[in-house]
Design an enzyme around this catalytic site. Structure first.
Site, PDB file in Angstrom:
ATOM      1  N   GLY A 188       0.758  -1.277  -0.186  1.00  0.00           N
ATOM      2  CA  GLY A 188      -0.014  -0.443   0.519  1.00  0.00           C
ATOM      3  C   GLY A 188       0.727   1.763  -0.283  1.00  0.00           C
ATOM      4  N   GLY A 229       2.411   4.813   1.398  1.00  0.00           N
ATOM      5  CA  GLY A 229       2.383   5.979   3.134  1.00  0.00           C
ATOM      6  C   GLY A 229       3.391   4.467   3.014  1.00  0.00           C
ATOM      7  CB  SER A 230       5.329   6.845   6.045  1.00  0.00           C
ATOM      8  OG  SER A 230       4.774   6.406   7.098  1.00  0.00           O
ATOM      9  CB  VAL A 231       4.842   1.452   7.804  1.00  0.00           C
ATOM     10  CG1 VAL A 231       5.005   0.110   8.202  1.00  0.00           C
ATOM     11  CG2 VAL A 231       4.499   2.632   8.358  1.00  0.00           C
ATOM     12  CD  GLU A 240      -3.934  -0.158  -4.741  1.00  0.00           C
ATOM     13  OE1 GLU A 240      -5.303  -1.310  -4.600  1.00  0.00           O
ATOM     14  OE2 GLU A 240      -3.688   0.456  -4.171  1.00  0.00           O
ATOM     15  CG  ASN A 255      -6.688   8.089   3.056  1.00  0.00           C
ATOM     16  OD1 ASN A 255      -7.358   9.660   3.274  1.00  0.00           O
ATOM     17  ND2 ASN A 255      -5.386   7.446   3.508  1.00  0.00           N
ATOM     18  N   GLY A 285      -7.273  -0.772  -2.116  1.00  0.00           N
ATOM     19  CA  GLY A 285      -7.372  -2.487  -2.103  1.00  0.00           C
ATOM     20  C   GLY A 285      -6.817  -3.121  -1.465  1.00  0.00           C
TER      21      GLY A 285
END
Lengths: 503, 503
Positions: B264, B266-268, B289, B379, B383
């Site tokens: 996904g 994002g920062s992690v 994605e 948000n 997916g």
């Protein structure tokens, strides 16, 4: 016997159930054939339980199956405290009690997942597979009986195999099965199935003959039960759904013979199928897990032209009729492994209409299929998740109340989530049908409350929603009250507020 | 311009953004290109908002996209009160506020579902599609830019099409796309993709040239933002996960180059990918994605050999580098429609390792990805559901606390469920990793609490679980306390009990 065992080498492997059961040791993982109480391994597990009772030696095993097996087997194993871990589904009272007390570790799985997890080494390896068969082919292949379940995956991955050759299951079943085993992920081809009547595999389970360590001859029949006949409420639910289908056809969103139907086991699904008997729909197709009485009624009535599933589970009366005239159904039926019947790839491709039963659902359309008051396991998620989330239409049905009205099946927030609002298109109760397609949560709440809730609970649901909306949110909730209906039931025996309690 | 518009008939269609926007009327449903802020239609929606502001005439539309679009566009549409319904994902502050106040109806969808629902007539029909392009082919085909999203489905199903021809997007993007459009369900063939680098479609979106009503020339760039650099905690999480992968390889459950990776945004997730830079793993493949900076870093470092996705979303600095050297990446990249990147058929077949971010998860492994305190949309599910439930390994990552420790990300019961325990294999926090495969709920609780919870919250979680077990159940809960941590946070600003509140 030569008709049933076509390779002479296998005659030497015939033993008693007790001798076969001796192959199973304490701590082993055993894979049993069986799906919705049909085609299950019966005599060897029972012999095993007898051994435990008579010897009193430590004997605890992991029991993996296709889905539910006969009450007798799960019941005796549970009673004898022989089950360490059980997956992926069950429906037996004594076992359920042990699960909920924490004495049996139950893994509630999507029925299409078990085979993948075994193949990927994500579950304990299968030591012994016990598979019921109508025959053993010349090549040593196992011809299953009234279900396929996970049998092919168990047989392929087990170190040793025991076959229960069941003389009471008609040889006429041979040819009905279509066994297609998937390669490992990352190495597999597309599953070539594009039509529900298409055959893509073999009529038997291919096994390494070396692994077959014992064959037990049996005549023990499937231990099925009768399904509740439609009542006024289930007939109303069927009526709502059939009206909805009719409207979809009129608007060109469904063809005249609908799309292939899947339905969960149980009285409501059975009633919906019975509803088709009186309807104008014909040339219906079924792509499901289990074929119940109603499917055969619809075949007899010329309403269903083809049915593909993983098992045949009939009432004792209907079973006798079907067994004695199996030839009549042979060209209208296929039985497949549950990994195929429940495969996301196929469910999505074929465009299924999936009808499953909810224990409860909330005003936003989240569904609880498994946990009574969020805690106690009923049966398991079964295939409902495999189907709903990949379906063309994901339908959930439930009576609007339970326990004589003391429980509302529509609640502010479900106490356990099996199916999220993303995967629930239609909910139906005897009160009416809510079409949730294209609706945001706040719109869903209105149509669910107005169309599906019981009049006794409507005002309280409206008030919860109204008050929650004042606080805002995509999915408005008042968390301190969200589960208060369940808490009230646990404390007072009713979800109704004090002033409303039924007399 | 001849390089960009290769069919002379299309030159006559060039108009201003304002003229194109005039095609959009009050009440229409508009499909916009764009996925994770890249390749989105930009100038026509903004011109439309300007029209509303200047004329003050009623103008409210349904806005369907691939996923999130640039902040500017969603922001200006939200601010102008122009959105009636919005789907399937968003990530913009002003819009989020309007969603949570109930002013915008937001349908939070699995990103693979939108195209199916449009095709099946289950959503309002698309009146106008607005698609960003790098070029229009001789056949009138649209060559997309930095994302594919739902553009091909929008274009195919829309009554009219507006093209934003973006001269700032490099022509070198042409050839990177692979557009495969599915037939209706029940009539389609298997998707032939079996390897992530396989091309199965066309390099452009086929459209009926008659439907193209306007072409707008623009140079407006993707409005992306930088991703937070890894910090000590995200680096610890990456380390736990990489240790886990190493162990899986050692036990033969994963090949040396793992399986194709999805992550996904994002920062992690970015940190996990950065973690691979220092690791021994190579020849990694990505089937995801969105491709963020870290994927290009790993390609540059020779760690990733191929990446397939639906969009490229880079920080402004990295975007400039990649754009100017796009030729270097051409043979290592494919951009596909989101229906393909997120398709259950492919995710299951390819055996993906899927890493997504959780807002919170509970002691039994249910995950909330979307709703802050069970109510307010962040948000959307995006997916994460498509991937987790069909993955070989479904991994969810989250820091163990939020809001400086006042929120525990591990709670007795999640306040909203996006992913059920059935689909969650691994959870990771900076504290550690819990491998939930093959575990029953009571076993899951122990390993989640001990491995993942923050020490500040461990005792309280242990106590909840211990007390709940006394009441029994497959998934022991005390319903009257299950959401009490969230309620306490809402009332006191902390999930910690009074005597433990941080100073």
């Amino acid at each position: 016997m030569e008709q049933r065992i076509r390779n002479k080498k296998f005659f030497d492997k015939i033993v008693t159930a007790e001798q076969a059961a001796a192959l199973i040791k304490n701590g082993m993982t055993v894979g049993l054939s069986g799906f919705t109480r049909s085609g299950d391994a019966k005599v060897v597990p029972i012999a095993l339980a007898e051994r435990k009772k008579s010897t009193n030696q430590p004997l605890k095993i992991n029991v993996f199956t296709g889905a539910s097996i006969g009450d007798e087997v799960d019941g005796i194993l549970a009673e004898a405290d022989m089950i360490h871990k059980r997956l992926p589904f069950q429906a037996e009272k004594k076992l359920r009690t042990k699960i909920n007390s924490g004495d049996v570790l139950f893994i509630d799985q999507h029925l299409s997942h078990t085979a993948e997890q075994i193949r990927a080494g994500q579950l304990p390896a299968i030591d012994v597979a016990i598979i019921e068969a109508v025959a053993i082919t010349e090549e040593g292949g196992i011809v299953p009986t009234t279900s396929v379940g996970n049998s092919s995956t168990f047989a392929k991955n087990a170190k040793e195999i025991i076959i229960e050759l069941n003389m009471a299951q008609p040889l006429g079943l041979e040819g009905i099965h279509d066994i297609y085993e998937l390669e490992n992920r990352g190495q597999r081809m597309p599953i070539p199935l594009t039509q529900i009547d298409q055959r893509i595999g073999k009529t038997y389970i291919e096994v390494d003959p070396q692994k077959v360590k014992a064959i037990v001859i049996t005549e023990k029949q499937d231990n099925t039960s009768s399904i509740a006949s439609p009542d006024a409420e289930t007939e109303q639910m069927a009526g709502h759904l059939i009206d909805f289908f009719r409207n979809e056809v009129n608007h060109g969103r469904l063809p005249a013979n609908l799309m292939p139907l899947q339905s969960g086991i149980g009285s409501v699904a059975n009633a919906v199928f019975h509803g088709f008997l009186q309807s104008e729909f014909s040339d219906l197709k079924v792509f499901s897990e289990v074929l119940q009485d109603s499917v055969f009624d619809l075949i007899d009535a010329g309403k269903i032209s083809y049915a593909s599933a993983c098992s045949i589970t009939l009432s004792p009366k209907r079973a006798a009729e079907v067994v004695s005239s199996i030839e009549k159904y042979r060209d209208k039926l296929i039985l497949r492994p549950q990994e195929i019947t429940n495969h996301p790839e196929l469910i999505r491709r074929l465009g299924l209409i999936c009808i499953n039963t909810a224990l409860e659902f909330d005003i936003y359309g989240n569904v609880n299929s498994t946990h009574v008051m969020g805690t106690n396991m009923m049966n398991g998620i079964g295939g409902s998740g495999d189907f709903a989330r990949n379906s063309l239409l994901g339908v959930f049905v439930s009576k609007s109340t339970a326990k004589h009205g003391q429980i509302s099946s529509i609640v502010p927030m479900v106490s356990h989530v099996d199916h999220t609002e993303h995967d629930v298109d239609i909910v139906v109760t005897e009160q009416g049908l809510a079409d949730l397609r294209g609706l945001a949560p706040r719109e869903r709440a209105k149509v669910i409350i107005e169309n599906c809730a019981h009049p006794m609970y409507k005002d309280a649901l409206r008030e919860y929603f109204h008050e929650a909306c004042k606080r805002g949110g995509q999915t408005p909730h008042m968390l301190e009250q969200a589960l208060s209906w369940h808490v009230r039931y646990q404390q007072s025996g009713s979800m109704l507020a004090a002033q409303e309690v039924l007399i």
